[in-house]
Design a protein around this motif. Structure first.
Motif, PDB file in Angstrom:
ATOM      1  N   ALA A 175      -2.811  -3.026  -3.576  1.00 31.84           N
ATOM      2  CA  ALA A 175      -2.379  -3.847  -2.444  1.00 31.84           C
ATOM      3  C   ALA A 175      -3.275  -5.073  -2.280  1.00 31.84           C
ATOM      4  O   ALA A 175      -2.796  -6.192  -2.066  1.00 31.84           O
ATOM      5  CB  ALA A 175      -2.384  -3.012  -1.163  1.00 31.84           C
TER       6      ALA A 175
ATOM      7  N   GLY B 177       0.821  -1.200   0.000  1.00 28.14           N
ATOM      8  CA  GLY B 177       0.000   0.000   0.000  1.00 28.14           C
ATOM      9  C   GLY B 177       0.856   1.251   0.000  1.00 28.14           C
ATOM     10  O   GLY B 177       2.060   1.207  -0.272  1.00 28.14           O
TER      11      GLY B 177
ATOM     12  N   GLY C  84      -0.981  -3.781   2.732  1.00 29.91           N
ATOM     13  CA  GLY C  84      -1.619  -2.502   2.968  1.00 29.91           C
ATOM     14  C   GLY C  84      -3.029  -2.476   2.412  1.00 29.91           C
ATOM     15  O   GLY C  84      -3.640  -3.521   2.153  1.00 29.91           O
ATOM     16  N   SER C  85      -3.541  -1.280   2.191  1.00 36.73           N
ATOM     17  CA  SER C  85      -4.900  -1.113   1.691  1.00 36.73           C
ATOM     18  C   SER C  85      -4.869  -0.474   0.310  1.00 36.73           C
ATOM     19  O   SER C  85      -3.845   0.045  -0.133  1.00 36.73           O
ATOM     20  CB  SER C  85      -5.724  -0.249   2.650  1.00 36.73           C
ATOM     21  N   GLY C  86      -6.013  -0.495  -0.365  1.00 34.47           N
ATOM     22  CA  GLY C  86      -6.110   0.036  -1.715  1.00 34.47           C
ATOM     23  C   GLY C  86      -6.180  -1.080  -2.738  1.00 34.47           C
ATOM     24  O   GLY C  86      -5.843  -2.232  -2.447  1.00 34.47           O
TER      25      GLY C  86
END
Length: 295
Positions: A134, A115, A129-131
């Motif tokens: 990711a 991320g 991570g985020s998104g």
């Protein structure tokens, strides 16, 4: 070793195949059509099929399959295509590795797995991570379900500095024409690697059986977006005074602007270095010079 490579026609696969052969390995390329050469075997990942005998006596499978995230604007349909191009082949190959007792699977992923990490230094111990990017890499890595006897290496690749396209294919002409400049505030980090070191690192992971798990394939000195653009400008002896604001990038590229241009990772190759890998191009200046002119 006898090695099967999926995604052999891409930038990395095209460079990797002759290097492995020069090292004495036999390389079999999986192709999504009828095989037309002695080193080809056909497969259809969408149908979940691989030609009979393709994995017989194979020591390792290297999966490089992925549609380029910058190929189109990110519509819902294209995002699904990006996800499917990574997860589906991984699942098919992983299950084939398990059922055929192949000792090793080297599976492509990317440092986007982490991320947006700002200026924090990231090694392989950091969780996903985020998104969208990711989560896509997380799903791709989760699709590696080979049996416990298989050695699985997760190739988390950074931005490959290649003379045949990619980031440099877009950035270098802009700088040469006098339009070079940073994206947004320019402080987002880029984890880069030369094409030579990318290929050498994959070969290293293939040949060193103690290497397993996540592996950051990125140079030891990540740089910011502003530093990357400035380095290209210095190489070409061109100024890079422009600033491309975030709103303009979002208007031009949509969601990809935030995911790919305005955020980044400061990933370091801790696992590679611990195992003794030596980079030929440890600085971005050396990697850019090695890339040569963009074709």
């Amino acid at each position: 070793m006898r090695v099967v490579v999926a995604g052999a026609s891409g930038v990395i696969g095209t460079a990797l195949t002759p290097v492995l052969r020069a090292a004495g390995h036999e390389v079999i390329r999986l192709v999504r059509r009828a095989a037309s050469a002695s080193d080809e075997r056909s497969w259809d990942p969408d149908a979940g099929t691989i030609a009979d005998g393709a994995l017989d006596g194979v020591d390792a499978v290297i999966n490089l399959c992925a549609v380029d995230t910058t190929a189109k604007r990110w519509t819902p349909a294209f995002k699904q295509e990006l996800l499917d191009s990574r997860v589906v082949p991984t699942r098919v190959l992983s299950e084939a590795v398990a059922s055929h007792g192949v000792p090793a699977l080297l599976n492509s992923s990317s440092v986007a797995y982490y991320g947006d990490t700002g200026d924090r230094v990231i090694d392989e111990s950091v969780p996903a991570g985020s998104g969208f990017l990711a989560e896509m890499d997380r799903d791709r890595e989760a699709a590696c379900v080979a049996d416990a006897d298989a050695r699985v290496v997760l190739l988390r690749t950074g931005i490959v500095l290649s003379p045949t396209g990619g980031l440099l294919g877009q950035l270098r002409p802009m700088v040469a024409w006098g339009f070079g400049g940073r994206m947004g505030d320019g402080r987002q980090y880029l984890s880069w690697i030369s094409l030579h070191d990318e290929v050498a690192a994959i070969q290293f992971a293939l040949e060193h059986k103690e290497v397993r798990g996540p592996l950051n394939l990125s140079g030891p000195q990540p740089v910011t977006n502003a530093e990357m653009v400035r380095s290209v400008g210095q190489l070409l002896r061109r100024p890079t005074p422009w600033v491309y604001p975030a709103w303009l990038l979002r208007a031009f590229a949509g969601e990809l602007a935030d995911a790919g241009a305005l955020t980044g990772q400061r990933a370091v190759p801790d696992a590679l270095l611990r195992h003794g890998f030596e980079f030929r191009h440890p600085t971005v200046a050396e990697a850019l010079a090695a890339a040569g002119p963009i074709g």
